[in-house]
Design a protein around this motif. Sequence first.
Motif, PDB file in Angstrom:
ATOM      1  N   ALA A 170      -3.005  -7.100  -5.531  1.00 34.92           N
ATOM      2  CA  ALA A 170      -1.892  -6.997  -4.337  1.00 34.92           C
ATOM      3  C   ALA A 170      -0.888  -6.127  -4.563  1.00 34.92           C
ATOM      4  O   ALA A 170       0.033  -6.225  -5.332  1.00 34.92           O
ATOM      5  N   PHE A 171      -1.057  -5.025  -3.839  1.00 36.64           N
ATOM      6  CA  PHE A 171      -0.156  -3.746  -4.229  1.00 36.64           C
ATOM      7  C   PHE A 171       0.943  -3.623  -2.973  1.00 36.64           C
ATOM      8  O   PHE A 171       0.434  -3.363  -2.067  1.00 36.64           O
ATOM      9  N   CYS A 172       2.204  -3.749  -3.659  1.00 35.97           N
ATOM     10  CA  CYS A 172       3.190  -3.787  -2.375  1.00 35.97           C
ATOM     11  C   CYS A 172       4.184  -2.827  -2.387  1.00 35.97           C
ATOM     12  O   CYS A 172       5.242  -3.127  -2.075  1.00 35.97           O
ATOM     13  N   GLY A 173       3.769  -1.874  -3.066  1.00 31.49           N
ATOM     14  CA  GLY A 173       4.886  -0.735  -2.983  1.00 31.49           C
ATOM     15  C   GLY A 173       5.419  -0.368  -4.337  1.00 31.49           C
ATOM     16  O   GLY A 173       4.805  -0.796  -5.430  1.00 31.49           O
ATOM     17  N   VAL A 174       6.124   0.748  -4.485  1.00 30.03           N
ATOM     18  CA  VAL A 174       6.468   1.359  -5.722  1.00 30.03           C
ATOM     19  C   VAL A 174       8.013   1.275  -5.750  1.00 30.03           C
ATOM     20  O   VAL A 174       8.958   1.583  -4.795  1.00 30.03           O
ATOM     21  N   THR A 175       8.498   1.196  -7.108  1.00 33.93           N
ATOM     22  CA  THR A 175       9.994   1.460  -7.313  1.00 33.93           C
ATOM     23  C   THR A 175      10.053   2.502  -8.416  1.00 33.93           C
ATOM     24  O   THR A 175      11.011   2.948  -8.931  1.00 33.93           O
ATOM     25  N   THR A 176       8.808   2.718  -9.194  1.00 36.31           N
ATOM     26  CA  THR A 176       9.092   3.592 -10.084  1.00 36.31           C
ATOM     27  C   THR A 176       8.227   5.056 -10.003  1.00 36.31           C
ATOM     28  O   THR A 176       7.889   5.706 -10.989  1.00 36.31           O
ATOM     29  N   GLY A 177       7.981   5.363  -8.827  1.00 36.94           N
ATOM     30  CA  GLY A 177       7.344   6.577  -8.612  1.00 36.94           C
ATOM     31  C   GLY A 177       5.734   6.263  -7.975  1.00 36.94           C
ATOM     32  O   GLY A 177       5.275   5.122  -8.080  1.00 36.94           O
ATOM     33  N   TYR A 178       5.159   7.221  -7.203  1.00 38.53           N
ATOM     34  CA  TYR A 178       4.046   6.872  -6.494  1.00 38.53           C
ATOM     35  C   TYR A 178       2.896   7.591  -6.834  1.00 38.53           C
ATOM     36  O   TYR A 178       1.682   7.563  -6.436  1.00 38.53           O
TER      37      TYR A 178
END
Lengths: 341, 341, 341, 341
Positions: B259-267
């Motif tokens: 379940a992948f909900c976004g990035v805070t460390t780079g995309y």
Amino acid sequence: MRAQVQENHGEPIVSRERPEPVAAPGEVVLNVLAAGLNHLDLWLQQGDTGDSLSLPRVPGTDVLGEVIALGEGVAADLLGERVLVYPGRSCGTCDFCQAGHPSACRRFEIMGYSYDGGYAEQIAVPAGSVVSVGADAPLSWAAVPVSYITAWNALVVKGGLTAGKVAVIWGATGGLGNAAVKIAEALGAHVVAIVGSEEKALWLSSSGFSGDILVRGDDLVKRVRAVTGGRGVDLVLDHVGSATWNDSLRMLAVRGHLAFCGVTTGYSVETDLRQIFGKQLTIAGTWIGDPADLEAVVSLLQKHPEALPVVQNSFTLDDAAAAQETLADPSGNGKTILRCQ
Amino acid sequence: MRAQVQENHGEPIVSRERPEPVAAPGEVVLNVLAAGLNHLDLWLQQGDTGDSLSLPRVPGTDVLGEVIALGEGVAADLLGERVLVYPGRSCGTCDFCQAGHPSACRRFEIMGYSYDGGYAEQIAVPAGSVVSVGADAPLSWAAVPVSYITAWNALVVKGGLTAGKVAVIWGATGGLGNAAVKIAEALGAHVVAIVGSEEKALWLSSSGFSGDILVRGDDLVKRVRAVTGGRGVDLVLDHVGSATWNDSLRMLAVRGHLAFCGVTTGYSVETDLRQIFGKQLTIAGTWIGDPADLEAVVSLLQKHPEALPVVQNSFTLDDAAAAQETLADPSGNGKTILRCQ
Amino acid sequence: MRAQVQENHGEPIVSRERPEPVAAPGEVVLNVLAAGLNHLDLWLQQGDTGDSLSLPRVPGTDVLGEVIALGEGVAADLLGERVLVYPGRSCGTCDFCQAGHPSACRRFEIMGYSYDGGYAEQIAVPAGSVVSVGADAPLSWAAVPVSYITAWNALVVKGGLTAGKVAVIWGATGGLGNAAVKIAEALGAHVVAIVGSEEKALWLSSSGFSGDILVRGDDLVKRVRAVTGGRGVDLVLDHVGSATWNDSLRMLAVRGHLAFCGVTTGYSVETDLRQIFGKQLTIAGTWIGDPADLEAVVSLLQKHPEALPVVQNSFTLDDAAAAQETLADPSGNGKTILRCQ
Amino acid sequence: MRAQVQENHGEPIVSRERPEPVAAPGEVVLNVLAAGLNHLDLWLQQGDTGDSLSLPRVPGTDVLGEVIALGEGVAADLLGERVLVYPGRSCGTCDFCQAGHPSACRRFEIMGYSYDGGYAEQIAVPAGSVVSVGADAPLSWAAVPVSYITAWNALVVKGGLTAGKVAVIWGATGGLGNAAVKIAEALGAHVVAIVGSEEKALWLSSSGFSGDILVRGDDLVKRVRAVTGGRGVDLVLDHVGSATWNDSLRMLAVRGHLAFCGVTTGYSVETDLRQIFGKQLTIAGTWIGDPADLEAVVSLLQKHPEALPVVQNSFTLDDAAAAQETLADPSGNGKTILRCQ
Ligand SMILES: [Zn+2]
Ligand SMILES: [Zn+2]
Ligand SMILES: [Zn+2]
Ligand SMILES: [Zn+2]
């Protein structure tokens, strides 16, 4: 070891000495800590069920035990575990068995009914059929298997119940009904519980139930629909049968779901088919679930011990005959277990 | 009335007097009881997000309010209700909107980001966007919407999480991570929580969490797999991104789900595609959920108040600028809310 | 009987005399009518695949045969049937095997790769692994199993493809790609076929394909999106890998699905994670399917013989080494089979 | 323009001159190329259906037309397209409408029944309700909408029918039954068609049907089960009602599905509930489908023109009254259309 045995139909079960079980390859032997009673016991006792039953038989479909011996090929870390047992066996090779649905197998048999169960000090079962419940699991776990497997299968696997939906549960103080109530509340659904009397309503309130309680009687369908502002409910769990079937259909909202788990009041009923296609209802029949359902519901109960069965009566193994008499009392609520050690 | 306004990118929000909102047809006016802070606030403040943002803007995506006025056509029984607000709006006519997925609409906009939100004494919102939470709902409900909608959508709607499965949650003390932890535990799943430090592990333990806690560091994938005896886990919720993506894939069992909900460390991240087809993994992307998700999660929280957000910091509306500084602190845990009355 | 045997890695297969197989209990013996070639043959020949391979080995994963002998316990009506064989075996007892997913079993092995396959005059296989295809089934059925099982599993079981959706298929003239094209068209989906050259485009047109054909080259993503008026497509089937992965993600519409079936161009690729959560994509990895997929796709092909594989080359069993050379030719289209009688 | 109008219940429809329709914003005007007849016409004529019907009314639920004028805001590329029309309208704002299920809306209405339909030279409809079928689409497309939408919804969306399953279709030569037969065969399912007479069996054979045909009569359930070697079938589509309901339940295999689409023989029937829970059956009610179903089935028919309806009778618009008489003939097979230009 001691076991309780149904030797003849129409008679009470009797206490007998039996040889201690030995773990065959792939099996484990359990010390039975407690066994839960079910209506299956009465059917076995009566013996006129249409199933082919052979006697003598040790009843006991619901078993909480501790693993005390391992057969060849069984992982060592099972030793000493406190476990529940999936109470069925099947051919293992048909399409249904291979798809994880042994309860749909033509050769499915129920423990304590078609083969010997847990009204005994010890029992040998397949290692693959046990699920660990934790070292401190109280004896009320013994009342879990049949009721909770069936309710989980009907509500969640087939009925798709989730938080945010409204579910009606008939017979909410009985074994299956109360299991359904507790699962549905743990999942965050809103439950409308139907009970047979004010006494049962009181019992349910005092058991920690937080939803709506309706006593059977006049205008029941209208009262249920009023809970949802006239819309009807998302799901009804009905295990009563001919006496409730049409009311269940009428309570449902458009696109609602009837989880139908068997009959206690007769199996033949005049049905208004317009309810089914006009409201685009779905109906799913269930009478027990599959092994994955036991694993799922154990996990739920470990996080929500408040959803464990309410054990109303507890007897020693030797008092099994007396315990079974509680089953026949329609005014009873909650579950009855035998302490087998 | 008072509102907090982002007037220029790169500057703190400021307190301003605004006219009291009026309920247009189909709308309700809320007294905002409390508003939850989100990282969206910081993006709005920074203003270099790639989204087209216009200022001035009242932030505030998470709103707990009390209905004080009704527009034309709104049912009278909403008056006085304590409610949450679904924090988005969309075109209403595209295929996605018509299928109940406004978050997939090309014209989807987020309240408090693309249009004015709840950092104010009052707000007008569509009556169809509010969900009642009960007269006694504590202010911690204000921290529910974005985090819990997203976590519910990712875990349950797309990830199919149920009792009996093992779920890894990254960043388990943050807003989204902790929402996911609490939902997963309420559902009866076994949770493996990953945190960034021993301090966060302690905080999580003290918040009532009963699963496994692992601190990021050497051999993390190996330690996660050890929890399941080497099998790997059923589901991983990852909202960190390039720093964790490959570890997430490696933690999963065969047929597991990311379940992948976004990035805070780079995309951007070098991906080992063999994990995906070799283990028959499924992956589903989520960044918020749909209105039905808010209804579902409210229902879950009403049955399980222990799963409400942990409010770590609480400020008055006038102290919003100070409150937003807590968001930027990576050592922080739990949620921050504004008391708006 | 004659069989073709891979005796040493790096060398062509050779023709050998082997004893005629005997049907063990639960098995049937087949006269192999034809066997389809797959890239697995080349991997077995090369031998540096990371799988543990033992030689000598009879290749042949795709088998069309006629039942000529029955082992003990096999139903008599199988005798004389023309059948395909599910080309895998597994432990039979793990959770995955019991849920109908042997391809997820740790001990799953592929016929003709990890155990002897169908490049032979006869073969013994489990009776439960064969599916009847009808007395008049042409030899092109031999090219069905691996490609069609994989494509069905990826498109339908995991990808939910139905009529009314738009699907992109990479490598649409190869074995897997063309199987996917034919299944997707038979289901009523609109197919956008991507091919590597104008020659392949011509071949595909002449094979009866009725969808859009795009030749790889500049602006491919833009050209794909143009087919759907800029919206993007519902499903992409990608079995190419690092060279195509990011384009596949970019082609998809919001809420689109990537059916990812393996790599031929490298397994490591820089991924733009924003595509995945920003568009709420789903991804499912597949590298083969399960026995139920073979049954389903046989049924589809019986109703739609126009969807059978295009057999481009056909050799005798003795010419297997020459036949395998066609596999290595990247300009080739369609499938190659061996006539084994 | 000319239209056919039901002016009084109990009388034949009559030909009337009506003003040419104008495209309101968001609408298109169609030249009606052909209109399909349905039993709804007879219910409208009789007028004692329980629905509130107002007269005069232009019947015509199934419409094939060509777009000749565009209202404000409609995309220009619709002009000149040959299209079908989704024959329903609803509130657009309730939960069901927002989830893509207008047919579940309390305010759902059917074109040609509750508002004017296509027995006319021209008609104005919402642009969002039309689906293009291709410039060369033959007039038999006019018989598609109601029957195929309903059959697709029942078989595929709710029934999960795929290749590899066995489906029984009652009344296989009628409008709905034959639509179901053709969809099920196109999907690769094996169809067991039940018909009322040898004449109907002959007609079905000559229409290109390749499955099993059984004529109603003695031992029908036994004969159906014999097709599957006694196992029972995966799905039954029943739109007959009280006369067939129990046989439908008995034909099903364990875990089978009853797609129940309405009644022509009465809605009240004594039901054996044991079939439902004992075999773990599922039942889903359907009486029409949703807009996405029309899009899906159009796509299927474009790939499989052999699955288009069999038009048995064709009349001019002016002969509509004569055409409607064919509907009442129970010996009739296939569909009847009006040529409206
Ligand atoms: Zn079986
Ligand atoms: Zn929209
Ligand atoms: Zn296995
Ligand atoms: Zn509506």
